[in-house]
Design an enzyme around this catalytic site. Structure first.
Site, PDB file in Angstrom:
ATOM      1  N   ASP A 278      -6.443  -3.566  -6.955  1.00 43.98           N
ATOM      2  CA  ASP A 278      -5.983  -2.050  -6.017  1.00 43.98           C
ATOM      3  C   ASP A 278      -4.367  -1.982  -6.787  1.00 43.98           C
ATOM      4  O   ASP A 278      -3.843  -1.244  -6.467  1.00 43.98           O
ATOM      5  CB  ASP A 278      -6.334  -1.988  -4.580  1.00 43.98           C
TER       6      ASP A 278
ATOM      7  N   ASP B 227       0.924  -1.006   0.181  1.00 40.93           N
ATOM      8  CA  ASP B 227      -0.274  -0.262  -0.023  1.00 40.93           C
ATOM      9  C   ASP B 227       0.458   1.386  -0.342  1.00 40.93           C
ATOM     10  O   ASP B 227       0.255   2.380   0.159  1.00 40.93           O
ATOM     11  CB  ASP B 227      -1.078   0.092   1.595  1.00 40.93           C
TER      12      ASP B 227
HETATM   13  N1  GLY Z   1      -7.629  -0.862  -1.207  1.00 42.72           N
HETATM   14  C1  GLY Z   1      -8.166  -1.654  -0.149  1.00 42.72           C
HETATM   15  C2  GLY Z   1      -9.697  -0.910  -0.832  1.00 42.72           C
HETATM   16  O1  GLY Z   1      -9.822  -0.845  -1.638  1.00 42.72           O
HETATM   17  O2  GLY Z   1     -11.229  -1.394   0.162  1.00 42.72           O
END
Ligand code: GLY
Length: 398
Positions: free
Chosen positions: A178, A118
């Site tokens: 993501d 992330d």
């Molecule tokens: N990256 C996590 C979400 O979109 O919930």
């Protein structure tokens, strides 16, 4: 003579008053004033929490009526600082710049956190924007270290950056859609250092994702699991969507934004085509509501009695504003982005001033299958809403 001067002064005063009044009542100025007040309210809510529990650095949502703050390690920790930089961009008021610097600094230790993918969310939304605005060399150092840490998760056999380390009983090498969002940090690092490694890794990840994450209709799977030894796909499933075969709305939004950004950074037409196909899946979907704010999953079983996900809508709007710049379908994408934006700034989604703990938007959904953050405000919805606002204004000012 004195009378004449008085009349001139009075006329000048009335003229200036009329101009100011016109400006004040323009929908744009009204919205900016609303956002300023709402975010100042948010700052007042957060400040005492920072003093009491100093490992909590940013707001994420409202849980059982209370503000939920998160530590820097949370994937959402960079969005609030990012919003403050955006407010500085919008208003040019140094108040926002000072606040942005304060909340950005609280995230620095994440530059060494190699436990998740992330990094882009956390560091590029905060330090990245801060660096673009200030050119502060310390921000640059932090970002370069963050990029270095992120690529430590790249597996050349798979050709991707590993997303999660959790649930190791379920997955060997999970890559989630993501993760496309974290690549922007790597493209930036490649340009900044002239070291092509960062870009090669980002392009490899994007190509593998294009190859393995999509169904024939350009809807995306959420999770693709790889064999880390051979690079083969072991399975395709979901974590936050309704089912393995369904299309989780935010996942589709990340895909749209991600491939649009990768096209910007590479000029490779396969990425543009992919972004257009993803956009077309969304915009032509029979279960996309009239106001273009999607339900949390395009295949949720009880539509229309399912929660919406305003966060997915904000990401889609922002991405469509950018995609409209590159695509021959410009008018269609621009019109869809404008429509989403208009919906989001209506009373249905935009929180009333002094409510919602300072969050801007209502009605987002974090993870419905986990019964977590359903129909609530989410900080990243607000972040991409502000980004859409900036991108929309860039169009208006062209
Ligand atoms: N990256 C996590 C979400 O979109 O919930």
């Amino acid at each position: 003579m004195r009378n004449k001067s008085f009349v001139i002064l009075l006329l000048a005063f009335l003229f200036i008053g009329a101009c100011t009044q016109n400006k004040d009542v323009s929908p744009q100025a009204k919205l900016v004033s609303h956002l300023k007040k709402q975010l100042s309210f948010a700052l007042n809510q957060i400040e005492p929490l920072l003093q009491n529990e100093n490992d909590l650095v940013a707001p994420r949502t409202i849980e059982e009526g209370a503000l939920r703050m998160v530590p820097s390690s949370d994937w959402t920790s960079g969005f609030f600082a990012g919003e403050l930089w955006q407010m500085y961009q919008i208003t040019k008021d140094t108040f926002w710049r000072k606040e942005a610097m304060k909340y950005t600094t609280l995230l620095e230790q994440e530059k060494f956190n190699a436990k998740t993918h992330d990094m882009g969310f956390k560091m590029f939304c905060s330090y990245g924007q801060g660096y673009a605005i200030t050119k502060n060399p310390h921000y640059r150092d932090v970002l370069l270290q963050s990029a270095e840490t992120l690529i430590s998760r790249f597996n050349p056999k798979v050709g991707c950056i590993r997303s999660w380390d959790h649930n190791s009983d379920k997955w060997d090498f999970p890559v989630i859609i993501d993760n496309m969002m974290n690549l922007e940090l790597l493209f930036w690092a490649a340009k900044e250092t002239c070291d092509s490694t960062y870009k090669e890794i980002a392009v490899s990840h994007a190509l593998k994702t294009l190859q393995n994450h999509f169904r024939e209709d350009y809807s995306t799977f959420h999770v693709v699991d790889y064999d880390p030894e051979t690079g083969e796909v072991e399975g395709r499933t979901t974590h936050q969507g309704y089912s393995s075969g369904s299309t989780w709305a935010r996942g589709q939004a990340w895909a749209l934004y991600g491939f649009t950004m990768v096209y910007r950074e590479t000029n490779n037409p396969v990425f543009l085509e992919q972004a257009e196909n993803i956009a077309d899946f969304i915009l032509a979907h029979p279960r996309l509501p009239e106001d273009l704010v999607p339900f949390w999953d395009f295949d949720a079983p009880a539509i229309p009695d399912e929660p919406r996900d305003a966060s997915a809508a904000t990401i889609m709007a922002s991405a469509l504003y950018e995609l409209a710049e590159y695509s021959p379908n410009r008018e269609e994408y621009l019109s869809a982005a404008n429509k989403i934006f208009e919906s989001l700034k209506s009373d249905k989604y935009l929180a009333k001033q002094g409510t919602n703990k300072g969050f801007l938007l209502l009605h987002s959904t974090g993870s419905k299958p986990h019964d977590s953050e359903v129909d609530v405000p989410l900080v990243y919805a607000d972040y991409y809403f502000l980004e859409s606002f900036i991108r929309r204004n860039n169009y208006c000012n062209h």
